[in-house]
Design a protein around this motif. Structure first.
Motif, PDB file in Angstrom:
ATOM      1  N   ARG A 196       3.923  -1.673 -13.522  1.00  0.00           N
ATOM      2  CA  ARG A 196       4.279  -0.365 -12.957  1.00  0.00           C
ATOM      3  C   ARG A 196       3.801  -0.341 -11.509  1.00  0.00           C
ATOM      4  O   ARG A 196       2.800  -0.992 -11.180  1.00  0.00           O
ATOM      5  CB  ARG A 196       3.631   0.771 -13.754  1.00  0.00           C
ATOM      6  N   LEU A 197       4.481   0.422 -10.660  1.00  0.00           N
ATOM      7  CA  LEU A 197       4.140   0.413  -9.226  1.00  0.00           C
ATOM      8  C   LEU A 197       3.996   1.827  -8.677  1.00  0.00           C
ATOM      9  O   LEU A 197       4.595   2.772  -9.190  1.00  0.00           O
ATOM     10  CB  LEU A 197       5.247  -0.262  -8.406  1.00  0.00           C
ATOM     11  N   VAL A 198       3.220   1.916  -7.603  1.00  0.00           N
ATOM     12  CA  VAL A 198       3.238   3.096  -6.735  1.00  0.00           C
ATOM     13  C   VAL A 198       3.847   2.640  -5.415  1.00  0.00           C
ATOM     14  O   VAL A 198       3.460   1.599  -4.889  1.00  0.00           O
ATOM     15  CB  VAL A 198       1.801   3.632  -6.494  1.00  0.00           C
ATOM     16  N   ILE A 199       4.839   3.384  -4.934  1.00  0.00           N
ATOM     17  CA  ILE A 199       5.432   3.052  -3.634  1.00  0.00           C
ATOM     18  C   ILE A 199       5.124   4.222  -2.719  1.00  0.00           C
ATOM     19  O   ILE A 199       5.444   5.370  -3.040  1.00  0.00           O
ATOM     20  CB  ILE A 199       6.956   2.828  -3.765  1.00  0.00           C
ATOM     21  N   GLU A 200       4.446   3.945  -1.594  1.00  0.00           N
ATOM     22  CA  GLU A 200       3.992   5.084  -0.791  1.00  0.00           C
ATOM     23  C   GLU A 200       4.152   4.915   0.696  1.00  0.00           C
ATOM     24  O   GLU A 200       4.302   3.815   1.224  1.00  0.00           O
ATOM     25  CB  GLU A 200       2.547   5.455  -1.157  1.00  0.00           C
ATOM     26  N   GLU A 201       4.124   6.076   1.333  1.00  0.00           N
ATOM     27  CA  GLU A 201       4.217   6.229   2.776  1.00  0.00           C
ATOM     28  C   GLU A 201       3.117   5.409   3.461  1.00  0.00           C
ATOM     29  O   GLU A 201       1.974   5.404   3.017  1.00  0.00           O
ATOM     30  CB  GLU A 201       4.002   7.740   3.021  1.00  0.00           C
TER      31      GLU A 201
ATOM     32  N   SER B 261       5.809   7.681  -4.767  1.00  0.00           N
ATOM     33  CA  SER B 261       6.587   7.763  -6.012  1.00  0.00           C
ATOM     34  C   SER B 261       6.075   6.675  -6.942  1.00  0.00           C
ATOM     35  O   SER B 261       5.516   5.675  -6.490  1.00  0.00           O
ATOM     36  CB  SER B 261       8.067   7.479  -5.767  1.00  0.00           C
ATOM     37  N   GLU B 262       6.306   6.893  -8.225  1.00  0.00           N
ATOM     38  CA  GLU B 262       5.896   5.888  -9.213  1.00  0.00           C
ATOM     39  C   GLU B 262       7.135   5.289  -9.839  1.00  0.00           C
ATOM     40  O   GLU B 262       8.154   5.963  -9.931  1.00  0.00           O
ATOM     41  CB  GLU B 262       5.117   6.560 -10.346  1.00  0.00           C
ATOM     42  N   CYS B 263       7.024   4.057 -10.321  1.00  0.00           N
ATOM     43  CA  CYS B 263       8.161   3.506 -11.052  1.00  0.00           C
ATOM     44  C   CYS B 263       7.704   2.493 -12.083  1.00  0.00           C
ATOM     45  O   CYS B 263       6.678   1.838 -11.919  1.00  0.00           O
ATOM     46  CB  CYS B 263       9.164   2.886 -10.102  1.00  0.00           C
TER      47      CYS B 263
END
Ligand code: AMP
Ligand code: GLY
Length: 421
Positions: free
Chosen positions: A181-186, A121-123
């Motif tokens: 901004r971030l990417v949060i990933e598995e 997901s991005e945030c």
């Protein structure tokens, strides 16, 4: 031909060395280069990110071909600037370089093109990030969107650590704008591999696979670094894995990233569900280049000219069927603050070990001597008929070199050796 290589690491030393093998090469310049590159190239003290200054130099010196080592000048548009001036340069445009310079852009690109990758997901606000962390499984991977010199990825084991990372990236601005901004990933499990191709989209030529060692200490412990060592041997990817990488990752990428030209480097996780793409880099890896180019039999210059003249598929690339390994000698405080200016001894003796080449990274030449200038100092690289032989030679040469604070990992290539047993 007159060639300009931009950059100053072990990667650029290996590139200069490979280009110097071609009889057509009359002169190589390096901007800014280092204490080892100076043996094959004239050093120019221009900073790689000063695009106008690099382009002015190439124009004034009538450089026939320019090659860029690091990502930053590519993401700042050095290829666009050179092309506007009608200068020949190998690399992607700033727009294409977003595959490396924006993790959000890259993840959207992977998803749109059906490329296997970690769920993410991005945030763009802390509130969004904290909400994602609430509903996630752990460990989880948090990535700053922008370029962060290897400091932008954190694997958080629990919600408290994850929240702290978000706080540091987004609120304390530990990475400046890169972390806004971030990417949060598995979190993906498996072994990593570095897979490079020469590209002139949609055409490409694969290189031999390599494996990097990113963590500072033996057993993959300690902080992430630029890379503590690498090896290349044909057993890193099975035939089936190689096929999956080409068909499911590289081909769709180069079909979609229209006219992408230069080097494309896929950072892969070899999961039980097949290879997945962690990230792209739009340049050669360091220290992977040192082992990959050691195995390239075809002249590098010929391949670069093929790319420039849009006839990349016309040549069959030849690779040595042997193995190569590189051990990175660092100054002990690396990746933190290190003392520099220490004299290096034993280089001439180490160079004479069979199959060994010493690529310089953080070094400079002064009054006949070589001194350290940075954390990663030298890359002791060796070829061998087997991985074990390449590693033995590299380690034998590594212990002949001395400088104050010298340190290195003692377990480079162990995973590769274990796979062969
Ligand atoms: P990247 O810059 O995206 O390659 O991330 C740097 C390093 O973080 C990688 O080389 C991996 O070791 C690790 N990493 C990144 N993404 C993941 C993931 N989804 N799962 C596990 N490890 C990861
Ligand atoms: N060796 C990892 C990199 O060049 O990004």
């Amino acid at each position: 031909m007159k060639i300009l290589v931009v950059g100053s690491g072990g990667r650029e030393h290996a590139i200069v060395e490979a280009l110097a093998q071609s009889p057509e090469v009359r002169k190589i310049y390096a901007a800014p280069g280092n204490g080892g590159i100076r043996e094959q190239a004239e050093l120019i003290s221009i900073e790689p990110n000063n695009i106008e200054a690099v382009a002015d130099f190439a124009t004034a010196e009538r450089i026939d071909l320019t090659f860029i080592g690091p990502e930053m000048p590519l993401s700042k548009g050095i290829v666009d600037a050179f092309r506007q001036r009608g200068l020949v340069i190998i690399g992607p445009t700033a727009d294409q370089a977003r595959l490396e310079s924006s993790k959000i852009f890259a993840k959207q690109f992977f998803k749109k093109n059906g490329i296997p990758t970690a769920e993410s997901s991005e945030c763009s606000t802390p509130a969004e990030a904290y909400a994602i962390l609430e509903r996630s499984k752990y460990p989880i991977v948090i990535k700053a969107d922008g370029l962060a010199a290897g400091k932008g990825v954190v694997i958080a084991e629990n919600p408290a650590d994850a929240r702290l990372t978000v706080q540091q990236f987004m609120q304390s601005k530990a990475l400046g704008e890169a972390g806004s901004r971030l990417v949060i990933e598995e979190f993906l499990e498996g072994e990593e591999a570095s897979f490079h191709v020469f590209a002139d989209g949609p055409h490409f030529q694969p290189m031999v696979a390599a494996q990097d060692h990113k963590r500072r200490f033996d057993g993959d412990r300690g902080p992430n670094t630029g890379g503590m060592g690498a090896y290349s041997v044909d057993t890193i990817l099975s035939r089936q894995q190689q096929h999956a990488v080409l068909q499911r990752i590289i081909e769709p990428t180069l079909a979609a990233a229209k006219s992408y030209s230069g080097i494309l480097y896929a950072g892969l996780m070899l999961t039980s569900a097949g290879p997945k793409l962690l990230e792209y880099n739009v340049r050669f890896g360091d220290p992977e280049t040192q082992v990959i180019l050691s195995r390239l039999k075809t002249e590098l210059l010929d391949v670069l000219i093929d790319i420039a003249e849009h006839r990349l598929p016309s040549r069959k690339l030849e690779w040595r069927q042997d193995a190569a390994a590189t051990v990175v000698l660092v100054t002990s405080g690396y990746p933190g603050k290190v003392e520099t200016g220490k004299q290096i001894f034993g280089l001439e003796e180490a160079k004479r070990v069979e199959g060994v080449k010493i690529y310089h990274a953080g070094t400079r030449f002064g009054d006949g001597k070589i001194y350290t200038t940075g954390g990663r100092v030298l890359n002791v690289t060796a070829r061998g008929s087997t991985l074990a032989e390449a590693l033995d030679r590299a380690y034998f040469a590594a212990q002949m070199i001395e400088f104050e604070g010298k340190d290195y990992r003692k377990d480079i290539g162990n995973k590769g050796l274990a796979k062969q047993r």
